[in-house]
Scaffold this motif. Structure first.
Motif, short mmCIF file in Angstrom:
data_model
loop_
_atom_site.label_atom_id
_atom_site.label_comp_id
_atom_site.label_asym_id
_atom_site.label_seq_id
_atom_site.Cartn_x
_atom_site.Cartn_y
_atom_site.Cartn_z
N VAL A 42 0.82 -1.21 0.00
CA VAL A 42 0.00 0.00 0.00
C VAL A 42 0.85 1.26 0.00
O VAL A 42 0.59 2.21 -0.77
N GLN A 43 1.88 1.32 0.81
CA GLN A 43 2.65 2.56 0.95
C GLN A 43 3.39 2.97 -0.33
O GLN A 43 3.33 4.15 -0.71
N PRO A 44 4.10 2.07 -1.03
CA PRO A 44 4.73 2.51 -2.29
C PRO A 44 3.72 2.96 -3.34
O PRO A 44 3.97 3.92 -4.08
N LEU A 45 2.57 2.28 -3.40
CA LEU A 45 1.55 2.67 -4.38
C LEU A 45 0.92 4.01 -4.00
O LEU A 45 0.65 4.85 -4.88
N VAL A 74 -2.96 5.80 -18.62
CA VAL A 74 -2.39 6.96 -17.93
C VAL A 74 -1.79 6.58 -16.58
O VAL A 74 -0.59 6.77 -16.34
N ILE A 75 -2.63 6.05 -15.69
CA ILE A 75 -2.19 5.82 -14.31
C ILE A 75 -1.07 4.78 -14.23
O ILE A 75 -0.01 5.05 -13.65
N PHE A 76 -1.31 3.61 -14.81
CA PHE A 76 -0.30 2.55 -14.69
C PHE A 76 1.02 2.91 -15.36
O PHE A 76 2.09 2.72 -14.75
N GLY A 125 6.68 2.30 -11.74
CA GLY A 125 7.76 2.12 -10.78
C GLY A 125 7.25 1.78 -9.39
O GLY A 125 7.82 0.95 -8.69
N GLY A 126 6.15 2.42 -9.00
CA GLY A 126 5.54 2.12 -7.71
C GLY A 126 5.02 0.70 -7.64
O GLY A 126 5.13 0.03 -6.60
N PHE A 127 4.46 0.22 -8.75
CA PHE A 127 3.97 -1.15 -8.79
C PHE A 127 5.12 -2.15 -8.69
O PHE A 127 5.01 -3.18 -8.00
N VAL A 128 6.23 -1.86 -9.36
CA VAL A 128 7.38 -2.76 -9.30
C VAL A 128 7.95 -2.80 -7.89
O VAL A 128 8.26 -3.88 -7.35
N VAL A 129 8.08 -1.63 -7.26
CA VAL A 129 8.59 -1.57 -5.88
C VAL A 129 7.66 -2.29 -4.94
O VAL A 129 8.09 -3.07 -4.08
N ILE A 167 15.46 1.05 -9.00
CA ILE A 167 14.21 1.53 -9.61
C ILE A 167 13.89 2.94 -9.12
O ILE A 167 13.55 3.83 -9.91
N ASN A 168 14.01 3.16 -7.81
CA ASN A 168 13.73 4.50 -7.25
C ASN A 168 14.67 5.54 -7.85
O ASN A 168 14.24 6.65 -8.19
N ARG A 169 15.94 5.19 -7.98
CA ARG A 169 16.92 6.13 -8.54
C ARG A 169 16.60 6.42 -9.99
O ARG A 169 16.69 7.58 -10.44
N ARG A 170 16.22 5.40 -10.73
CA ARG A 170 15.90 5.58 -12.14
C ARG A 170 14.73 6.55 -12.33
O ARG A 170 14.78 7.44 -13.18
N PHE A 171 13.70 6.40 -11.51
CA PHE A 171 12.53 7.27 -11.66
C PHE A 171 12.78 8.66 -11.10
O PHE A 171 12.20 9.63 -11.57
N GLU A 172 13.67 8.78 -10.11
CA GLU A 172 14.02 10.11 -9.63
C GLU A 172 14.79 10.88 -10.70
O GLU A 172 14.56 12.06 -10.93
N VAL A 173 15.70 10.19 -11.40
CA VAL A 173 16.44 10.80 -12.50
C VAL A 173 15.50 11.19 -13.64
O VAL A 173 15.61 12.26 -14.24
N ALA A 174 14.54 10.31 -13.91
CA ALA A 174 13.58 10.58 -14.99
C ALA A 174 12.74 11.81 -14.68
O ALA A 174 12.40 12.59 -15.59
N ARG A 175 12.38 12.02 -13.40
CA ARG A 175 11.57 13.17 -13.05
C ARG A 175 12.36 14.48 -13.17
O ARG A 175 11.80 15.54 -13.40
N LEU A 176 13.73 14.38 -13.00
CA LEU A 176 14.55 15.56 -13.16
C LEU A 176 14.68 15.95 -14.64
O LEU A 176 14.84 17.12 -14.95
#
Length: 228
Positions: A109-112, A141-143, A148-152, A219-228
């Motif tokens: 629940v928390q990562p999602l 859209v959502i998925f 990344g949240g689903f994978v985590v 995975i978290n690092r990858r998506f943080e870089v992608a958001r930048l």
């Protein structure tokens, strides 16, 4: 040199079946719950978040004890099942599956919830204005934007279930082929002073845990870089 025998392979099969079922069930249950939690901060949502997070601070034996009371032959659920001609859930694979779903709930629940909160409302509102239905909005859209949240969530849930011990032992005991998972088997080996077997299985779980955490942080690092 210790080699895996029938008892070890049997415990591995039960463990990975439990991990897989728990992960699938929790992704189904946690997705709508996490979406609802991400939509606001009302008092009701805060209470639900606290209930979901209880397994993070509650001793596993406490949770296992109360589940044993509820799901056992004298508990409300257990008695209801037996009145229907079914068997109670204590000391069964189905019972430890219920316990595992409850105990690993926050890891799904928390990562999602975090992923949905980061998404915001704008992408969904745009898709809705273009005529996309609920299923289409989730699929297109959502998925994709929160995968990344689903994978985590899936990775952490699987890994956490793999290491469960206290709640499983309290509710399921140590029944070969039914409730004896790897963590319980390691305990049995250590109690029987079979340290070679306990060491080999512990090392296996240690390596798997490290790989899991490495994947999650990557995975978290990858998506943080992608958001930048």
């Amino acid at each position: 040199m210790f080699s895996l025998g029938p008892a070890e392979w049997q415990a591995i099969e039960v463990t990975f079946r439990l991990c897989l079922y728990t992960t699938v069930i929790l992704l189904v249950l946690a997705t709508p719950l996490a979406w609802w939690l991400a939509q606001g901060r009302s008092t009701v949502r805060v209470i639900v978040q606290a209930v979901v997070a209880l397994p993070l601070v509650l001793p596993p034996t406490v949770l296992g004890f109360y589940l044993l009371i509820v799901l056992g032959p004298r508990g409300f659920v257990g008695q209801t099942l037996e009145n229907l001609g079914l068997h109670h859930l204590a000391f069964s694979f189905e019972g430890i599956l219920v316990a595992s779903v409850i105990y690993s709930m926050p890891f799904a629940v928390q990562p999602l919830t975090q992923a949905f909160s980061n998404l915001g409302k704008r992408p969904v509102e745009v898709a809705s204005s273009l005529g996309a239905g609920v299923v289409d909005r989730f699929r297109t859209v959502i998925f994709p934007l929160t995968r990344g949240g689903f994978v985590v969530a899936a990775t952490l849930t699987f890994a956490h279930t793999l290491g469960e011990f206290g709640v499983i032992l309290m509710l399921g005991g140590s029944i070969p082929g039914e409730t004896k998972v790897l963590s319980v088997l390691i305990y049995d080996h250590a109690e029987g002073m079979n340290y070679a077997a306990a060491h080999s299985l512990s090392l296996m779980l240690l390596v798997f845990a490290f790989v899991t955490l490495f994947v999650v942080y990557s995975i978290n690092r990858r998506f943080e870089v992608a958001r930048l």
